[in-house]
Design a protein around this motif. Structure first.
Motif, PDB file in Angstrom:
ATOM      1  N   VAL A 132       8.127  14.143   0.825  1.00  0.00           N
ATOM      2  CA  VAL A 132       8.318  13.039   1.776  1.00  0.00           C
ATOM      3  C   VAL A 132       9.791  12.916   2.149  1.00  0.00           C
ATOM      4  N   ASN A 133      10.663  13.045   1.162  1.00  0.00           N
ATOM      5  CA  ASN A 133      12.091  13.005   1.469  1.00  0.00           C
ATOM      6  C   ASN A 133      12.495  14.149   2.392  1.00  0.00           C
ATOM      7  N   PHE A 134      11.889  15.302   2.159  1.00  0.00           N
ATOM      8  CA  PHE A 134      12.132  16.451   3.035  1.00  0.00           C
ATOM      9  C   PHE A 134      11.662  16.147   4.460  1.00  0.00           C
ATOM     10  N   TYR A 193       6.791  21.698   4.274  1.00  0.00           N
ATOM     11  CA  TYR A 193       6.381  20.399   3.731  1.00  0.00           C
ATOM     12  C   TYR A 193       5.265  20.568   2.693  1.00  0.00           C
ATOM     13  N   TYR A 194       4.215  21.309   3.076  1.00  0.00           N
ATOM     14  CA  TYR A 194       3.063  21.411   2.162  1.00  0.00           C
ATOM     15  C   TYR A 194       3.379  22.268   0.936  1.00  0.00           C
ATOM     16  N   TRP A 195       4.233  23.249   1.144  1.00  0.00           N
ATOM     17  CA  TRP A 195       4.638  24.062  -0.003  1.00  0.00           C
ATOM     18  C   TRP A 195       5.425  23.203  -0.995  1.00  0.00           C
ATOM     19  N   ILE A 196       6.309  22.366  -0.501  1.00  0.00           N
ATOM     20  CA  ILE A 196       7.064  21.474  -1.388  1.00  0.00           C
ATOM     21  C   ILE A 196       6.125  20.433  -2.014  1.00  0.00           C
ATOM     22  N   ALA A 237      19.046  20.155   0.691  1.00  0.00           N
ATOM     23  CA  ALA A 237      19.753  18.875   0.544  1.00  0.00           C
ATOM     24  C   ALA A 237      18.896  17.849  -0.190  1.00  0.00           C
ATOM     25  N   ARG A 238      17.588  18.112  -0.264  1.00  0.00           N
ATOM     26  CA  ARG A 238      16.684  17.191  -0.969  1.00  0.00           C
ATOM     27  C   ARG A 238      16.092  17.835  -2.223  1.00  0.00           C
ATOM     28  N   GLY A 239      16.819  18.814  -2.786  1.00  0.00           N
ATOM     29  CA  GLY A 239      16.454  19.285  -4.119  1.00  0.00           C
ATOM     30  C   GLY A 239      15.533  20.487  -4.198  1.00  0.00           C
ATOM     31  N   THR A 240      15.282  21.154  -3.078  1.00  0.00           N
ATOM     32  CA  THR A 240      14.433  22.348  -3.119  1.00  0.00           C
ATOM     33  C   THR A 240      15.316  23.588  -3.092  1.00  0.00           C
ATOM     34  N   ASP A 241      14.931  24.596  -3.851  1.00  0.00           N
ATOM     35  CA  ASP A 241      15.701  25.830  -3.857  1.00  0.00           C
ATOM     36  C   ASP A 241      15.563  26.524  -2.499  1.00  0.00           C
ATOM     37  N   CYS A 253       0.844  -1.186   0.000  1.00  0.00           N
ATOM     38  CA  CYS A 253       0.000   0.000   0.000  1.00  0.00           C
ATOM     39  C   CYS A 253       0.878   1.235   0.000  1.00  0.00           C
ATOM     40  N   SER A 254       0.268   2.389  -0.103  1.00  0.00           N
ATOM     41  CA  SER A 254       1.050   3.621  -0.126  1.00  0.00           C
ATOM     42  C   SER A 254       0.847   4.374   1.189  1.00  0.00           C
ATOM     43  N   VAL A 255       1.713   5.336   1.407  1.00  0.00           N
ATOM     44  CA  VAL A 255       1.637   6.147   2.622  1.00  0.00           C
ATOM     45  C   VAL A 255       1.406   7.603   2.223  1.00  0.00           C
ATOM     46  N   ALA A 256       0.411   8.227   2.822  1.00  0.00           N
ATOM     47  CA  ALA A 256       0.211   9.670   2.642  1.00  0.00           C
ATOM     48  C   ALA A 256       0.715  10.356   3.909  1.00  0.00           C
ATOM     49  N   TRP A 257       1.756  11.161   3.771  1.00  0.00           N
ATOM     50  CA  TRP A 257       2.397  11.814   4.925  1.00  0.00           C
ATOM     51  C   TRP A 257       1.697  13.142   5.206  1.00  0.00           C
ATOM     52  N   HIS A 258       1.253  13.298   6.445  1.00  0.00           N
ATOM     53  CA  HIS A 258       0.505  14.496   6.833  1.00  0.00           C
ATOM     54  C   HIS A 258       1.076  15.117   8.099  1.00  0.00           C
TER      55      HIS A 258
END
Lengths: 199, 199
Positions: A106-108, A94-97, A135-139, A31-36
């Motif tokens: 999720v990596n963030f 998190y939500y902005w990314i 470090a996880r690819g966000t400016d 199954c998948s995980v939705a991170w909140h």
């Protein structure tokens, strides 16, 4: 594909423990995980509670339990110097990314938990949050600017309200279909619930 | 032989769940169990907390969780009509019986839990407590008289004070040597602790 809705506060050590286990559960149960991420303090206001870390006697037990649990799971954990904290900046980020790239978000989230509960980074500092994101690819600069703008604020407020409306009141908290599970110590039962479709 | 110190409140459904499991743990790990009923309300006063059953939102979850947990363990559980209650009479009776026959006291404790959480008996009623005790070999009239006398009162007060002094603040609560474990969901870790002598 079934979904584990995984609610957590970035300041919650039990949420951190769960974050290191939930992917393996999802893989086993296909199954998948939705991170909140959410702000558990807002739920505590509704229920008139305070963080265990502020409750006499229980606070000491909780720190002992959390470290013992981490050793059992064989994952690193260091109680941060500043604990607990309000995780507004990290949660907004998190939500902005997530609006831009859900997987990156999720990596963030994992990077934030690691920064706070392993590397003793002050995650209330927006700059530190931006470093974890970078470090996880966000400016980095773009995120720092965004944290003070309406989009990030409104996204977190909306998602936080949704969590509370769903009856989430603690961290971690898992929802499978309509079935709620509170606490990292219920993750095993949540997995079994997925496996047996309830009992 | 190692000992599991098992603290519980007769009004605690999680304590009831634990009471159905702790003997099997002790048998597997070749240790004994010391049963210590106490009044978790007195610990909650110290920590400024209230029973989960009185906390908005969480109370509903708790009742759902407890019943789900019981089904998983395949043990009977019915939420009593009066819940939670103060278990003073049953706790006094336990220690009064224990002074006379420790094994009989443990059987009485199991009978009280079963009466309350299976048969919906009002365990705040001294007569009901005496009936449960009589079914396990205690003289009903003698116990009823004793419940209002100093010996039973002082025994409970002493044992309750000892539990609080030991840092017990919830139900169920297990202590192995100096290691505290809070919650029926920590019984598995407590067992592992016995097996590995810590980790």
């Amino acid at each position: 594909m079934p979904v584990i809705d995984f609610y957590f506060d970035f300041s919650s050590p039990y949420g951190y423990l769960a974050s290191t286990q939930v992917d393996a559960v999802a893989a086993r149960r296909r199954c998948s995980v939705a991170w909140h991420p959410f702000l558990v303090g807002t739920a505590m206001k509704q229920t008139g509670r305070q963080p265990l870390a502020h409750v006499p006697i229980i606070a000491d037990y909780m720190l002992r339990d959390v470290q013992r649990y981490a050793r059992l799971l064989e994952i690193p954990l260091r109680v941060p110097d500043r604990f607990p904290v309000g995780a507004v900046a990290a949660s907004r980020a998190y939500y902005w990314i997530r609006e831009r790239d859900p997987e990156r978000a999720v990596n963030f989230a994992k990077a934030v938990y690691r920064a706070y509960f392993v590397d003793n980074v002050d995650i209330t500092d927006a700059k530190e949050v931006a470093i974890a994101a970078a470090a996880r690819g966000t400016d980095c600069e773009e995120l720092l600017a965004a944290l003070n703008e309406d989009e990030a604020k409104l996204l977190l407020r909306r998602e936080n309200d949704k969590a509370l409306a769903k009856g989430v009141f603690g961290s971690p908290f898992f929802v499978i279909g309509d079935e709620p599970f509170w606490g990292v110590d219920r993750l095993e039962q949540a997995e079994r619930w997925l496996q047996t479709r309830g009992w």
